[in-house]
Motif scaffolding. Structure first.
Motif, PDB file in Angstrom:
ATOM      1  N   GLN A 160      -5.815   7.794  24.600  1.00  0.00           N
ATOM      2  CA  GLN A 160      -4.543   8.056  23.914  1.00  0.00           C
ATOM      3  C   GLN A 160      -4.728   7.924  22.419  1.00  0.00           C
ATOM      4  OE1 GLN A 160      -1.022   5.832  24.959  1.00  0.00           O
ATOM      5  NE2 GLN A 160      -1.599   5.820  27.105  1.00  0.00           N
ATOM      6  N   LEU A 161      -3.910   8.678  21.690  1.00  0.00           N
ATOM      7  CA  LEU A 161      -3.835   8.557  20.230  1.00  0.00           C
ATOM      8  C   LEU A 161      -2.358   8.629  19.892  1.00  0.00           C
ATOM      9  CD1 LEU A 161      -5.323   8.740  17.418  1.00  0.00           C
ATOM     10  CD2 LEU A 161      -5.171  11.215  17.674  1.00  0.00           C
ATOM     11  N   HIS A 162      -1.828   7.635  19.145  1.00  0.00           N
ATOM     12  CA  HIS A 162      -0.403   7.703  18.850  1.00  0.00           C
ATOM     13  C   HIS A 162      -0.012   6.960  17.576  1.00  0.00           C
ATOM     14  CE1 HIS A 162      -0.532   3.920  21.259  1.00  0.00           C
ATOM     15  NE2 HIS A 162       0.422   3.540  20.432  1.00  0.00           N
ATOM     16  N   PRO A 163       1.114   7.359  16.966  1.00  0.00           N
ATOM     17  CA  PRO A 163       1.644   6.605  15.837  1.00  0.00           C
ATOM     18  C   PRO A 163       2.178   5.277  16.365  1.00  0.00           C
ATOM     19  CG  PRO A 163       2.716   8.761  16.052  1.00  0.00           C
ATOM     20  CD  PRO A 163       1.982   8.514  17.317  1.00  0.00           C
ATOM     21  N   GLU A 164       1.820   4.175  15.698  1.00  0.00           N
ATOM     22  CA  GLU A 164       2.283   2.841  16.148  1.00  0.00           C
ATOM     23  C   GLU A 164       3.538   2.417  15.393  1.00  0.00           C
ATOM     24  OE1 GLU A 164       2.540   0.081  17.681  1.00  0.00           O
ATOM     25  OE2 GLU A 164       1.187   0.341  19.363  1.00  0.00           O
ATOM     26  N   TYR A 165       3.900   1.154  15.547  1.00  0.00           N
ATOM     27  CA  TYR A 165       5.183   0.669  15.036  1.00  0.00           C
ATOM     28  C   TYR A 165       5.222   0.538  13.508  1.00  0.00           C
ATOM     29  CZ  TYR A 165       9.440  -2.051  14.727  1.00  0.00           C
ATOM     30  OH  TYR A 165      10.699  -2.479  14.410  1.00  0.00           O
ATOM     31  N   ALA A 166       4.164  -0.092  12.935  1.00  0.00           N
ATOM     32  CA  ALA A 166       4.205  -0.428  11.499  1.00  0.00           C
ATOM     33  C   ALA A 166       4.117   0.827  10.634  1.00  0.00           C
ATOM     34  CB  ALA A 166       3.052  -1.374  11.165  1.00  0.00           C
ATOM     35  N   ALA A 167       4.529   0.720   9.373  1.00  0.00           N
ATOM     36  CA  ALA A 167       4.487   1.854   8.447  1.00  0.00           C
ATOM     37  C   ALA A 167       3.060   2.398   8.361  1.00  0.00           C
ATOM     38  CB  ALA A 167       4.949   1.401   7.066  1.00  0.00           C
ATOM     39  N   PRO A 200       0.826  -1.198   0.000  1.00  0.00           N
ATOM     40  CA  PRO A 200       0.000   0.000   0.000  1.00  0.00           C
ATOM     41  C   PRO A 200       0.870   1.263   0.000  1.00  0.00           C
ATOM     42  CG  PRO A 200      -0.383  -1.351   1.970  1.00  0.00           C
ATOM     43  CD  PRO A 200       0.743  -1.973   1.221  1.00  0.00           C
ATOM     44  N   ALA A 201       0.291   2.378  -0.464  1.00  0.00           N
ATOM     45  CA  ALA A 201       1.019   3.655  -0.439  1.00  0.00           C
ATOM     46  C   ALA A 201       0.729   4.316   0.910  1.00  0.00           C
ATOM     47  CB  ALA A 201       0.538   4.532  -1.589  1.00  0.00           C
ATOM     48  N   TYR A 202       1.640   4.156   1.871  1.00  0.00           N
ATOM     49  CA  TYR A 202       1.399   4.642   3.232  1.00  0.00           C
ATOM     50  C   TYR A 202       1.281   6.170   3.235  1.00  0.00           C
ATOM     51  CZ  TYR A 202       2.707  -0.116   4.253  1.00  0.00           C
ATOM     52  OH  TYR A 202       2.748  -1.486   4.263  1.00  0.00           O
ATOM     53  N   ALA A 203       0.400   6.695   4.083  1.00  0.00           N
ATOM     54  CA  ALA A 203       0.097   8.132   4.060  1.00  0.00           C
ATOM     55  C   ALA A 203       1.166   8.973   4.734  1.00  0.00           C
ATOM     56  CB  ALA A 203      -1.254   8.365   4.730  1.00  0.00           C
ATOM     57  N   THR A 204       2.046   8.331   5.488  1.00  0.00           N
ATOM     58  CA  THR A 204       3.136   9.060   6.128  1.00  0.00           C
ATOM     59  C   THR A 204       4.358   8.152   6.155  1.00  0.00           C
ATOM     60  OG1 THR A 204       3.966   9.968   8.222  1.00  0.00           O
ATOM     61  CG2 THR A 204       2.146   8.417   8.375  1.00  0.00           C
ATOM     62  N   ALA A 205       5.514   8.763   5.998  1.00  0.00           N
ATOM     63  CA  ALA A 205       6.752   7.978   6.021  1.00  0.00           C
ATOM     64  C   ALA A 205       7.437   8.096   7.377  1.00  0.00           C
ATOM     65  CB  ALA A 205       7.685   8.450   4.912  1.00  0.00           C
ATOM     66  N   GLY A 206       6.804   8.795   8.311  1.00  0.00           N
ATOM     67  CA  GLY A 206       7.421   9.031   9.620  1.00  0.00           C
ATOM     68  C   GLY A 206       7.692   7.736  10.372  1.00  0.00           C
ATOM     69  N   PRO A 207       8.649   7.755  11.316  1.00  0.00           N
ATOM     70  CA  PRO A 207       9.029   6.544  12.044  1.00  0.00           C
ATOM     71  C   PRO A 207       8.007   6.136  13.119  1.00  0.00           C
ATOM     72  CG  PRO A 207      10.264   8.421  12.855  1.00  0.00           C
ATOM     73  CD  PRO A 207       9.445   8.927  11.706  1.00  0.00           C
ATOM     74  N   ALA A 208       8.188   4.901  13.614  1.00  0.00           N
ATOM     75  CA  ALA A 208       7.326   4.372  14.676  1.00  0.00           C
ATOM     76  C   ALA A 208       7.290   5.337  15.861  1.00  0.00           C
ATOM     77  CB  ALA A 208       7.864   3.019  15.132  1.00  0.00           C
ATOM     78  N   TYR A 209       6.140   5.602  16.370  1.00  0.00           N
ATOM     79  CA  TYR A 209       5.946   6.514  17.510  1.00  0.00           C
ATOM     80  C   TYR A 209       6.525   7.914  17.219  1.00  0.00           C
ATOM     81  CZ  TYR A 209       4.459   2.522  20.309  1.00  0.00           C
ATOM     82  OH  TYR A 209       3.779   1.438  20.784  1.00  0.00           O
ATOM     83  N   GLY A 210       6.792   8.200  15.904  1.00  0.00           N
ATOM     84  CA  GLY A 210       7.509   9.427  15.562  1.00  0.00           C
ATOM     85  C   GLY A 210       6.616  10.652  15.564  1.00  0.00           C
ATOM     86  N   MET A 211       7.141  11.713  16.141  1.00  0.00           N
ATOM     87  CA  MET A 211       6.450  12.996  16.110  1.00  0.00           C
ATOM     88  C   MET A 211       6.224  13.443  14.661  1.00  0.00           C
ATOM     89  SD  MET A 211       5.085  15.400  17.907  1.00  0.00           S
ATOM     90  CE  MET A 211       4.554  17.104  17.668  1.00  0.00           C
ATOM     91  N   THR A 212       7.136  12.999  13.753  1.00  0.00           N
ATOM     92  CA  THR A 212       6.987  13.346  12.330  1.00  0.00           C
ATOM     93  C   THR A 212       5.607  12.938  11.815  1.00  0.00           C
ATOM     94  OG1 THR A 212       9.300  12.778  12.126  1.00  0.00           O
ATOM     95  CG2 THR A 212       8.115  13.129  10.066  1.00  0.00           C
ATOM     96  N   ARG A 213       5.171  11.741  12.208  1.00  0.00           N
ATOM     97  CA  ARG A 213       3.862  11.255  11.740  1.00  0.00           C
ATOM     98  C   ARG A 213       2.743  12.154  12.246  1.00  0.00           C
ATOM     99  NH1 ARG A 213       3.433   4.691  12.412  1.00  0.00           N
ATOM    100  NH2 ARG A 213       5.468   4.323  11.483  1.00  0.00           N
ATOM    101  N   LEU A 214       2.881  12.556  13.512  1.00  0.00           N
ATOM    102  CA  LEU A 214       1.831  13.394  14.098  1.00  0.00           C
ATOM    103  C   LEU A 214       1.781  14.754  13.396  1.00  0.00           C
ATOM    104  CD1 LEU A 214       0.876  13.400  17.786  1.00  0.00           C
ATOM    105  CD2 LEU A 214       1.013  15.571  16.602  1.00  0.00           C
ATOM    106  N   VAL A 215       2.976  15.278  13.016  1.00  0.00           N
ATOM    107  CA  VAL A 215       3.010  16.568  12.308  1.00  0.00           C
ATOM    108  C   VAL A 215       2.489  16.392  10.879  1.00  0.00           C
ATOM    109  CG1 VAL A 215       4.515  18.441  11.518  1.00  0.00           C
ATOM    110  CG2 VAL A 215       4.923  17.371  13.752  1.00  0.00           C
ATOM    111  N   ASP A 216       2.959  15.351  10.212  1.00  0.00           N
ATOM    112  CA  ASP A 216       2.484  15.021   8.855  1.00  0.00           C
ATOM    113  C   ASP A 216       0.965  14.987   8.769  1.00  0.00           C
ATOM    114  OD1 ASP A 216       4.586  14.533   7.210  1.00  0.00           O
ATOM    115  OD2 ASP A 216       4.483  12.342   7.302  1.00  0.00           O
TER     116      ASP A 216
END
Ligand code: GLU
Ligand code: MG
Length: 461
Positions: free
Chosen positions: A206-213, A169-185
Motif C-alpha cells: 500500500q501507498l497512502h497519504p497519512e494523517y500529519a501535514a 517545515p514547508a510541507y510539499a502538499t496542503a491536501g488533507p489526511a488520507y486525501g485524494m488531493t495529496r495523491l493528485v498533487d
C-alpha cells in the motif's frame, strides 16, 4: 578467504555463487555498489566500491572502524565498555543475496553488509548478525517469524525554511489526511516511487497519504526478519532518492515539527509453523494459538525496555503522545490504534494477515536491532509460557488504569538497563554500546526545547 580452509565466505556464500551474482552486474552500467550498515543511533552508514571490486569485497571485506558502534546521530562519538576509540578495524562483507540495482540512482547498486573482525569472526556488535541469530533461535523454538515494517515520512519543499532551525517545515502538499488531493498533487512523484520499487523487486502492499501535514506511508510485504530489516534500509533510501529527484525532501525523523503527529515505523509480526499462521485459529487470546499469545505477552512485558531500541531518539518522545495513534500506552488491544501492541485478526478468509503490530516504534530505530530484540522478547515470553492480560478497548488516555510507556529517552534507557532478556540476547558488547549511545544522545539534548529538538533531528535520518 582462508578461514576454515573451505570455499565459503565469512557470510556463508561460496565463490561460484559470488561470481554468478557479480556477473549479473556486468553490462548493466553499474559503476558503484553501496555497502550499508546501520549504526546504533539509527543512521545508515555506507562504504562504496567500484562494481569491479565487488567480488573482492565479498571475499576480503571492506575496512571500517568499530568506532561507529558509538557514533551519535550528530556524528559526535561517545565511548563504551567494550567498543569505541580510534583503534582497530573491521571488515564489511556485502550480502549479495540482497544485491539490488538502485533504479532511482543510475549507475548504483546496493547490498547490506555484515561486520566481521580481521580474523573472520563475527563482530559481536554486528546488528545484522544479531537479527539473524534471533531468527534462528525462533526456528529452534519451533516456528518461523515473519515481519514487515510500515514506513511513514513527511515531504517538504527544498526552501530555506525547510532547513531553518526554528521554523515549521514547508510541507510539499496542503491536501488533507488520507486525501485524494495529496495523491493528485504529488501524482508524478508517487507514480515514480511505485515504478522504482517495482524495478527493484520491492513488493509494495500500500501507498497512502497519512494523517500529519505532508505525510505519506508505504508498507511492503512481510518477509523473514533480516530481509525485512534490509528492506527498511532499501525503502528509506529509495524514498529519499525519488523524493530528491522531484525537488522535494523526505523527513523520516520521529516528528517533522514539535506538536505534530509523528512518523512511526510500525512493526508487524506473525509466527508460522508448517505453513500455518499461529496468530489465528487457536485457543489463546483473540483466537491466537497459545504460542503466539505467549510470544506477544513477552513482547508486551518487555516493551518499556524495547522503547530504547524502537524509539531510540530523544525526539521519539515528542512523537509518543497520547491520542496520536503512536501507541503511547503500555497495553495491547484488538484492532486498537492507541494500544502500543495492536493485534490484527485480519479478514477471516485470509489466513496470512493475522499479526501483532508494535506501533510505538519509529524510523530512528536500527531495524536489525528492532527485529532481533522483538524476537528475543517474544521468545522469553514463550519460554515463560506467559499469557496476555485483558485487551484494552478504546483510547487508554480516556480510561484509568493503563500505564504510559516511558515518556523520555532517559526513562526508556532505565528500563533497558534493567532488562536481562535484552542484555542476554544482545550480548554485553552490543548491549553496552547501545546503552552508551542512548545515554549520550539523552545528554546531548537534555536542555533542548521541543522545537529545537525537532529541528535538530529533522534531517538526520
Ligand atoms: N503516524 C502515526 C505514528 O506516529 C501512525 C498512524 C497509523 O496508525 O498508521 O505512529
Ligand atoms: Mg500509518
Amino acid at each position: 578467504m582462508k578461514a576454515g580452509g573451505t570455499s565459503q565466505h565469512r557470510n556463508g556464500t561460496d565463490f561460484a555463487r559470488t561470481r554468478a551474482q557479480t556477473a549479473r552486474l556486468a553490462g548493466r552500467e553499474i559503476d558503484g555498489v553501496a555497502l550499508t550498515w546501520v549504526d546504533n543511533s539509527g543512521i545508515t552508514r555506507v562504504k562504496a566500491v567500484p562494481a569491479g571490486r565487488l567480488a573482492a569485497a565479498v571475499e576480503h571485506g571492506v575496512g571500517m572502524s568499530p568506532v561507529f558502534d558509538v557514533f551519535l546521530l550528530d556524528d559526535s562519538i561517545t565511548d563504551s565498555t567494550y567498543v569505541g576509540g580510534p583503534d582497530g578495524d573491521l571488515r564489511l562483507h556485502p550480502d549479495l543475496d540482497r544485491l539490488t540495482e538502485l533504479a532511482a540512482q543510475p549507475g548504483w547498486a546496493w547490498a547490506p553488509a555484515d561486520r566481521y573482525d580481521q580474523e573472520g569472526h563475527p563482530h559481536p556488535c554486528c546488528q545484522r548478525q544479531f537479527a539473524r541469530r534471533m531468527t534462528e533461535a525462533a526456528r529452534e523454538a519451533g516456528f518461523d517469524v515473519r515481519m514487515g515494517f510500515e514506513t511513514e515520512w513527511v515531504v517538504v519543499r527544498q526552501t530555506e525554511h525547510s532547513a531553518g532551525a526554528d521554523s515549521e517545515p514547508a510541507y510539499a502538499t496542503a491536501g488533507p489526511a488520507y486525501g485524494m488531493t495529496r495523491l493528485v498533487d504529488l501524482s508524478g512523484y508517487l507514480a515514480d516511487l511505485l515504478r522504482t520499487f517495482q524495478a527493484q523487486g520491492v513488493d509494495v502492499m500500500q501507498l497512502h497519504p497519512e494523517y500529519a501535514a505532508g505525510q505519506l506511508e508505504v508498507s511492503v510485504a512481510p518477509a523473514d526478519p533480516v530481509t525485512t530489516a534490509d528492506l527498511a534500509v532499501l525503502v528509506r533510501e529509495t524514498v529519499r532518492a525519488v523524493t530528491l529527484r522531484h525537488g522535494l525532501v523526505p523527513v523520516f525523523a520521529p516528528v517533522a515539527a514539535a506538536g505534530a503527529v509523528g512518523n512511526g515505523r510500525h512493526l508487524h509480526t506473525s509466527l508460522w509453523h508448517e505453513g500455518r499462521n499461529l496468530c489465528r485459529d487457536g485457543d489463546g487470546a483473540a483466537g491466537m494459538t497459545p504460542t503466539a499469545e505467549a510470544f506477544f505477552a513477552g513482547v508486551l512485558r518487555e516493551l518499556p525496555a524495547l522503547m530504547a531500541i524502537g524509539a531510540p531518539c530523544a525526539a521519539s518522545y515528542l512523537r509518543l503522545q497520547p491520542s496520536h495513534w503512536a501507541g503511547a500506552y503500555h497495553c495491547w488491544g484488538v484492532e486498537n490504534r492507541e494500544a502500543a501492541l495492536r493485534f490484527i485478526p485480519g479478514p477471516s478468509d485470509d489466513p496470512c494477515t493475522a499479526n501483532g503490530e508494535v506501533k510505538c516504534f519509529d524510523a530512528a530505530a536500527n531495524p536489525y536491532l528492532v527485529t532481533g530484540c522483538v524476537i528475543a522478547a517474544g521468545l522469553a515470553g514463550v519460554h515463560d509460557a506467559l499469557s496476555l492480560p485483558a485487551p484494552v478497548a478504546g483510547d487508554p488516555a480516556r480510561q484509568h488504569g493503563t500505564e504510559r510507556l516511558p515518556s523520555s529517552l532517559t526513562e526508556a534507557l532505565k528500563h533497558f538497563q534493567d532488562s536481562t532478556v535484552l542484555r542476554t540476547a544482545l550480548g554485553d558488547p552490543l548491549f553496552e554500546a547501545v546503552a552508551a549511545v542512548r545515554r549520550a544522545e539523552a545528554e546531548l539534548f537534555a536542555e533542548t526545547s521541543p522545537q529545537d529538538l525537532a529541528a535538530a533531528v529533522r534531517h538526520a535520518y
